[in-house]
Write a protein that holds these residues in place. Structure first.
Motif, PDB file in Angstrom:
ATOM      1  N   PHE B  75      20.697  16.334  39.095  1.00  0.00           N
ATOM      2  CA  PHE B  75      21.885  16.960  40.347  1.00  0.00           C
ATOM      3  C   PHE B  75      22.384  18.022  39.252  1.00  0.00           C
ATOM      4  O   PHE B  75      22.471  17.760  38.127  1.00  0.00           O
ATOM      5  N   SER B  76      23.572  19.304  39.489  1.00  0.00           N
ATOM      6  CA  SER B  76      23.584  19.927  38.995  1.00  0.00           C
ATOM      7  C   SER B  76      25.059  21.183  39.999  1.00  0.00           C
ATOM      8  O   SER B  76      24.027  20.890  41.417  1.00  0.00           O
ATOM      9  N   THR B  77      25.279  21.620  39.902  1.00  0.00           N
ATOM     10  CA  THR B  77      26.876  22.422  40.412  1.00  0.00           C
ATOM     11  C   THR B  77      26.955  24.097  39.785  1.00  0.00           C
ATOM     12  O   THR B  77      26.781  24.138  38.653  1.00  0.00           O
ATOM     13  N   LEU B  78      27.255  25.088  40.584  1.00  0.00           N
ATOM     14  CA  LEU B  78      27.090  26.288  40.022  1.00  0.00           C
ATOM     15  C   LEU B  78      28.728  26.532  40.714  1.00  0.00           C
ATOM     16  O   LEU B  78      28.196  25.774  42.127  1.00  0.00           O
ATOM     17  N   THR B  79      29.610  26.567  39.927  1.00  0.00           N
ATOM     18  CA  THR B  79      30.767  27.456  40.387  1.00  0.00           C
ATOM     19  C   THR B  79      30.560  28.629  41.208  1.00  0.00           C
ATOM     20  O   THR B  79      30.772  29.636  39.593  1.00  0.00           O
ATOM     21  N   VAL B  80      30.846  29.783  41.572  1.00  0.00           N
ATOM     22  CA  VAL B  80      31.559  31.289  41.573  1.00  0.00           C
ATOM     23  C   VAL B  80      32.776  31.049  41.957  1.00  0.00           C
ATOM     24  O   VAL B  80      33.419  30.912  43.415  1.00  0.00           O
ATOM     25  N   SER B  81      32.999  31.721  41.035  1.00  0.00           N
ATOM     26  CA  SER B  81      34.721  31.122  40.395  1.00  0.00           C
ATOM     27  C   SER B  81      35.226  33.080  40.818  1.00  0.00           C
ATOM     28  O   SER B  81      34.726  33.706  40.952  1.00  0.00           O
ATOM     29  N   ASN B  82      37.175  32.974  41.585  1.00  0.00           N
ATOM     30  CA  ASN B  82      37.482  34.584  41.713  1.00  0.00           C
ATOM     31  C   ASN B  82      36.306  35.149  42.402  1.00  0.00           C
ATOM     32  O   ASN B  82      36.371  36.341  41.775  1.00  0.00           O
ATOM     33  N   MET B  83      35.759  35.020  43.475  1.00  0.00           N
ATOM     34  CA  MET B  83      35.391  35.659  43.640  1.00  0.00           C
ATOM     35  C   MET B  83      35.799  36.441  44.162  1.00  0.00           C
ATOM     36  O   MET B  83      36.928  37.398  44.644  1.00  0.00           O
ATOM     37  N   SER B  84      35.031  38.109  44.415  1.00  0.00           N
ATOM     38  CA  SER B  84      34.806  39.431  45.047  1.00  0.00           C
ATOM     39  C   SER B  84      33.852  39.623  45.943  1.00  0.00           C
ATOM     40  O   SER B  84      32.640  38.422  45.921  1.00  0.00           O
ATOM     41  N   PRO B  85      34.014  40.734  46.922  1.00  0.00           N
ATOM     42  CA  PRO B  85      32.887  41.170  47.539  1.00  0.00           C
ATOM     43  C   PRO B  85      31.237  41.503  46.495  1.00  0.00           C
ATOM     44  O   PRO B  85      30.226  41.188  47.263  1.00  0.00           O
ATOM     45  N   GLU B  86      31.497  41.727  45.451  1.00  0.00           N
ATOM     46  CA  GLU B  86      30.402  42.137  44.331  1.00  0.00           C
ATOM     47  C   GLU B  86      29.700  40.379  44.900  1.00  0.00           C
ATOM     48  O   GLU B  86      28.009  40.814  43.835  1.00  0.00           O
ATOM     49  N   ASP B  87      30.378  39.625  44.230  1.00  0.00           N
ATOM     50  CA  ASP B  87      29.679  38.197  44.257  1.00  0.00           C
ATOM     51  C   ASP B  87      28.275  37.686  45.612  1.00  0.00           C
ATOM     52  O   ASP B  87      27.801  36.778  45.577  1.00  0.00           O
ATOM     53  N   SER B  88      29.230  38.669  46.495  1.00  0.00           N
ATOM     54  CA  SER B  88      27.477  38.871  47.748  1.00  0.00           C
ATOM     55  C   SER B  88      26.169  38.627  47.181  1.00  0.00           C
ATOM     56  O   SER B  88      26.094  39.696  46.730  1.00  0.00           O
TER      57      SER B  88
END
Lengths: 111, 113
Positions: B75-88
């Motif tokens: 198992f693993s998780t990835l968090t995308v933090s403090n998102m902006s449209p560029e993270d789409s």
């Protein structure tokens, strides 16, 4: 600068036609892989080639690894709409290294 | 080859928020990989996650922005933090199984508005 270049970037053909897509680099690879990615899915491994000059066949798909292990080609015979997808090559320069992916060739086969 | 379950399959998030993506493998694997695939682009490796140690990030990716957990060998998780449209992007987890090559999850399609 991409370590791996793929051409063409886009290809749209009619069902039944043959096509070849290419993966090129100025670097030597210990192994090279081809993947196909369909919309909404992750890439799926098609083949791994490790020996210079190696040719592998997977039904209507023929893969060749260049003699110098710097390039590879994928030839599809009698393309079908089910072949539509993004074709990615990926290579590792040394055993155990992570693979680097090329930019891909987006193939569309029209019925 | 391994079977990978990845969720969510897609999400639409507000800018400034965070999203955690989960990846479950049906067998024990030493290394798990997280990739980003921007629209119309190829795969870019974000980081390699080993169980019991900190993830190894590629150039251009930092732990504060993409924290990763790897609590066990499946198992693993990835968090995308403090998102902006560029993270789409599409985010993909993957495992490598020797000569078999990489097996990928089906991806998480993230849209940041």
């Amino acid at each position: 600068t991409q370590l791996l270049e793929q051409s063409p970037q886009f290809l749209s053909i009619q069902e039944g036609e043959n096509l070849t897509v290419y993966c090129n680099s100025s670097s030597v690879f210990s192994s090279l892989q081809w993947y196909r990615q369909e919309p909404g899915e992750g890439p799926v491994l098609l083949v791994t080639v490790v020996t210079g000059g190696e040719v592998k066949k997977l039904k209507r798909l023929t893969f060749q690894f260049g003699d110098a292990r710097k390039d590879s080609s994928l030839h599809i015979t009698a393309a079908q709409p089910g072949d539509t997808g993004l074709y990615l090559c990926a290579g590792a320069q040394n055993y155990g290294q992570n693979f680097v992916f090329g930019p891909g060739t987006r193939l569309s086969v029209l019925p | 080859s391994a079977v990978i379950s990845q969720k969510p399959s897609r999400d639409i998030c507000q800018r400034g928020t965070s999203l955690t993506i989960q990846c479950q493998v049906d067998s024990q694997v030493t290394m798990m990989f997280w990739y980003r695939q921007q629209p119309g682009q190829s795969l870019t490796l974000i980081a390699t996650a080993n169980q019991g140690s900190e993830a190894t990030y590629e150039s251009g990716f930092v732990i504060d922005k993409f924290p990763i957990s790897r609590p066990n060998l499946t198992f693993s998780t990835l968090t995308v933090s403090n998102m902006s449209p560029e993270d789409s992007s599409i985010y993909l987890c993957s495992v490598r199984q020797g000569a078999i090559g990489y097996t990928f999850g089906s991806g998480t399609r993230l849209t940041v508005v």
